[in-house]
Each structure stands twice: as structure tokens, then as C-alpha cells.
Design a protein around this motif. Structure first.
Motif, PDB file in Angstrom:
ATOM      1  N   ILE A 106       0.905  -1.493   0.357  1.00 27.66           N
ATOM      2  CA  ILE A 106      -0.137  -0.070   0.577  1.00 27.66           C
ATOM      3  C   ILE A 106       0.538   0.955   0.001  1.00 27.66           C
ATOM      4  CG2 ILE A 106      -0.589   0.253   2.337  1.00 27.66           C
ATOM      5  CD1 ILE A 106      -3.055   0.983  -0.385  1.00 27.66           C
ATOM      6  N   ALA A 107       2.042   1.218   1.168  1.00 31.16           N
ATOM      7  CA  ALA A 107       2.867   2.216   1.079  1.00 31.16           C
ATOM      8  C   ALA A 107       3.482   2.396  -0.577  1.00 31.16           C
ATOM      9  CB  ALA A 107       3.965   2.220   2.025  1.00 31.16           C
ATOM     10  N   GLU A 108       4.199   1.792  -1.379  1.00 23.20           N
ATOM     11  CA  GLU A 108       4.504   1.919  -2.422  1.00 23.20           C
ATOM     12  C   GLU A 108       3.118   2.457  -3.776  1.00 23.20           C
ATOM     13  OE1 GLU A 108       7.287  -0.533  -5.652  1.00 23.20           O
ATOM     14  OE2 GLU A 108       6.284  -1.308  -4.333  1.00 23.20           O
ATOM     15  N   GLY A 109       2.644   1.776  -3.730  1.00 21.27           N
ATOM     16  CA  GLY A 109       1.411   1.908  -4.818  1.00 21.27           C
ATOM     17  C   GLY A 109       0.789   3.718  -4.306  1.00 21.27           C
ATOM     18  N   TYR A 110       0.936   3.933  -3.003  1.00 19.53           N
ATOM     19  CA  TYR A 110       0.206   5.136  -3.073  1.00 19.53           C
ATOM     20  C   TYR A 110       0.974   6.034  -3.210  1.00 19.53           C
ATOM     21  CZ  TYR A 110      -1.274   9.324  -0.325  1.00 19.53           C
ATOM     22  OH  TYR A 110      -1.196  10.544   0.229  1.00 19.53           O
ATOM     23  N   ASN A 111       2.093   6.275  -3.096  1.00 21.09           N
ATOM     24  CA  ASN A 111       3.393   7.047  -3.781  1.00 21.09           C
ATOM     25  C   ASN A 111       3.467   7.293  -4.659  1.00 21.09           C
ATOM     26  OD1 ASN A 111       3.919   7.886  -0.878  1.00 21.09           O
ATOM     27  ND2 ASN A 111       5.817   6.354  -1.005  1.00 21.09           N
ATOM     28  N   ILE A 112       3.949   6.251  -5.301  1.00 15.26           N
ATOM     29  CA  ILE A 112       3.895   6.013  -7.046  1.00 15.26           C
ATOM     30  C   ILE A 112       1.759   7.112  -7.711  1.00 15.26           C
ATOM     31  CG2 ILE A 112       2.992   4.377  -8.831  1.00 15.26           C
ATOM     32  CD1 ILE A 112       5.313   2.468  -7.661  1.00 15.26           C
ATOM     33  N   PHE A 113       1.203   6.781  -6.869  1.00 19.68           N
ATOM     34  CA  PHE A 113      -0.481   7.199  -7.294  1.00 19.68           C
ATOM     35  C   PHE A 113       0.400   8.821  -7.437  1.00 19.68           C
ATOM     36  CE2 PHE A 113      -3.904   9.424  -6.356  1.00 19.68           C
ATOM     37  CZ  PHE A 113      -4.924   9.341  -7.190  1.00 19.68           C
ATOM     38  N   CYS A 114       0.557   9.094  -6.027  1.00 21.44           N
ATOM     39  CA  CYS A 114       0.825  11.055  -5.910  1.00 21.44           C
ATOM     40  C   CYS A 114       2.054  10.810  -7.085  1.00 21.44           C
ATOM     41  CB  CYS A 114       1.743  10.801  -4.367  1.00 21.44           C
ATOM     42  SG  CYS A 114       0.493  10.540  -3.464  1.00 21.44           S
ATOM     43  N   ASP A 115       2.961  10.534  -7.341  1.00 20.05           N
ATOM     44  CA  ASP A 115       3.482  10.835  -8.248  1.00 20.05           C
ATOM     45  C   ASP A 115       3.433  10.676 -10.100  1.00 20.05           C
ATOM     46  OD1 ASP A 115       5.558  10.956  -6.658  1.00 20.05           O
ATOM     47  OD2 ASP A 115       6.596   8.454  -7.000  1.00 20.05           O
ATOM     48  N   GLU A 116       2.607   9.962 -10.063  1.00 16.99           N
ATOM     49  CA  GLU A 116       1.588  10.060 -11.163  1.00 16.99           C
ATOM     50  C   GLU A 116       1.030  11.096 -11.725  1.00 16.99           C
ATOM     51  OE1 GLU A 116       2.164   8.589 -13.884  1.00 16.99           O
ATOM     52  OE2 GLU A 116       4.122   6.987 -13.406  1.00 16.99           O
ATOM     53  N   VAL A 117       0.494  11.672 -10.323  1.00 19.72           N
ATOM     54  CA  VAL A 117      -0.849  12.703 -10.139  1.00 19.72           C
ATOM     55  C   VAL A 117       0.219  14.228 -10.686  1.00 19.72           C
ATOM     56  CG1 VAL A 117      -2.418  14.641  -8.840  1.00 19.72           C
ATOM     57  CG2 VAL A 117      -2.396  11.620  -8.793  1.00 19.72           C
ATOM     58  N   GLU A 118       1.285  14.396  -9.696  1.00 25.76           N
ATOM     59  CA  GLU A 118       1.997  15.245  -9.590  1.00 25.76           C
ATOM     60  C   GLU A 118       2.760  15.681 -10.875  1.00 25.76           C
ATOM     61  OE1 GLU A 118       3.624  15.160  -5.022  1.00 25.76           O
ATOM     62  OE2 GLU A 118       4.282  14.806  -6.652  1.00 25.76           O
ATOM     63  N   TYR A 119       2.937  14.681 -11.785  1.00 27.08           N
ATOM     64  CA  TYR A 119       3.808  14.596 -12.660  1.00 27.08           C
ATOM     65  C   TYR A 119       2.978  15.173 -13.805  1.00 27.08           C
ATOM     66  CZ  TYR A 119       6.587  13.932 -17.189  1.00 27.08           C
ATOM     67  OH  TYR A 119       7.503  14.321 -18.060  1.00 27.08           O
ATOM     68  N   GLU A 120       1.989  14.782 -14.189  1.00 28.38           N
ATOM     69  CA  GLU A 120       0.178  14.638 -14.875  1.00 28.38           C
ATOM     70  C   GLU A 120      -0.046  15.924 -14.674  1.00 28.38           C
ATOM     71  OE1 GLU A 120      -0.904  13.254 -17.647  1.00 28.38           O
ATOM     72  OE2 GLU A 120       0.508  11.373 -17.028  1.00 28.38           O
ATOM     73  N   VAL A 121      -0.482  16.422 -13.617  1.00 27.35           N
ATOM     74  CA  VAL A 121      -0.441  17.991 -13.179  1.00 27.35           C
ATOM     75  C   VAL A 121       0.794  18.649 -14.084  1.00 27.35           C
ATOM     76  CG1 VAL A 121      -0.879  20.121 -11.787  1.00 27.35           C
ATOM     77  CG2 VAL A 121      -1.831  17.462 -11.378  1.00 27.35           C
TER      78      VAL A 121
END
Length: 160
Positions: A106-121
Motif C-alpha cells: 500500500i505504501a509503494e502504490g500510494y506513493n507511485i499514485f502521488c508521483d503520477e498525479v503530480e507529474y501529470e498536472v
């Protein structure tokens, strides 16, 4: 939601490591999530309420709190829910969280999701500096799902 470009460039979602190391009561969870996701707040409705959290537990999207206390896993899932609920039904968010949980810790998946949202924005707002990532270029199916969700969430944030 009227954001300036500088807000897009500095968007920083809380990472797993930023979560409190101790469990929180529901009012503390609400305060934490609202504080960290102020940029996602919609003037028409609250970002998160106790009733919403209870509904997520009732619908099986969140596991029940232990002795009325919520842990880091709850926080991660609530942040994904709050960010995604403007574009997806709760059942779809639940499915995305389940895929994230099966594919990653969960920690890794959540952090990847955050990275992806930030990059996409940043990619939407500053494509010269942050070239768009293709979903097809994802290293795995699970990464593609997280990237797809992040892309959709980011477009709502930028264009809404």
C-alpha cells in the motif's frame, strides 16, 4: 477551482512517510486530509466528512477502524478517494484501490499514485518541461492503471 500555474508546478501530495506514525480519531483524519488536499477542495461540497468516511467503511472501500482509530492505510485510501471522487463512482475507486493494493504494498502504490498525479498536472500545464507519459509506456499493467487514474484526476484538477 481556479488555480494558477505556479500552484500546479508546486503541487505536492503527502507521501506515506508524511503520515502520522500514530493512529488518528475521525476528526483528526478529517483535519489531516482537508489540510493536505486543500487544492482539491470544491466550493460546492465538503472534501470529506465523518458521514462520508463511515459510508466508505460501510461499503467496504475502507476497512473498519480499530477502536475508533484510523491508520496510515486509511489515510492513503481516503486521499485517493478524495482526489478521485469527482470523476469516478465509489465502486470504480474501490476497484482502483484494490488493483493498487494487489500490485503493490500500500505504501509503494500510494506513493507511485502521488508521483503520477503530480507529474501529470505538471505535464498538462508545462508540457515542454514535463513531456507527457504514455500509458502504453508503463512498465506493467498495474502501473498503467495508476497512470490512467492519475491522468484523469489531473485533467479535472487543471481544467475544472
Amino acid at each position: 477551482m481556479n488555480l494558477r500555474n505556479d500552484e500546479f508546478k508546486t503541487l505536492k501530495l503527502p507521501r506515506w512517510e508524511d503520515f502520522p506514525a500514530f493512529e488518528l480519531y475521525i476528526d483528526q483524519v478529517i483535519a489531516f486530509v482537508c489540510d493536505r488536499l486543500e487544492i482539491f477542495r470544491n466550493d460546492d461540497e465538503p472534501l470529506i466528512t465523518a458521514a462520508m468516511i463511515n459510508n466508505y467503511v460501510k461499503n467496504g472501500v475502507l476497512h473498519p477502524p480499530v477502536k475508533k482509530k484510523y491508520d496510515r492505510t486509511h489515510l492513503a485510501k481516503l486521499i485517493v478517494i478524495c482526489i478521485s471522487k469527482r470523476i469516478l463512482a465509489l465502486s470504480q475507486i474501490s476497484d482502483a484501490i484494490a488493483v493498487m493494493s494487489r500490485g503493490y504494498e500500500i505504501a509503494e502504490g500510494y506513493n507511485i499514485f502521488c508521483d503520477e498525479v503530480e507529474y501529470e498536472v505538471k505535464s498538462i500545464s508545462f508540457p515542454e518541461e514535463y513531456p507527457p507519459k504514455s500509458i502504453a509506456s508503463s512498465e506493467s499493467h498495474k502501473e498503467a492503471i495508476l497512470r490512467s487514474l492519475a491522468s484523469a484526476v489531473s485533467r479535472v484538477l487543471v481544467f475544472d
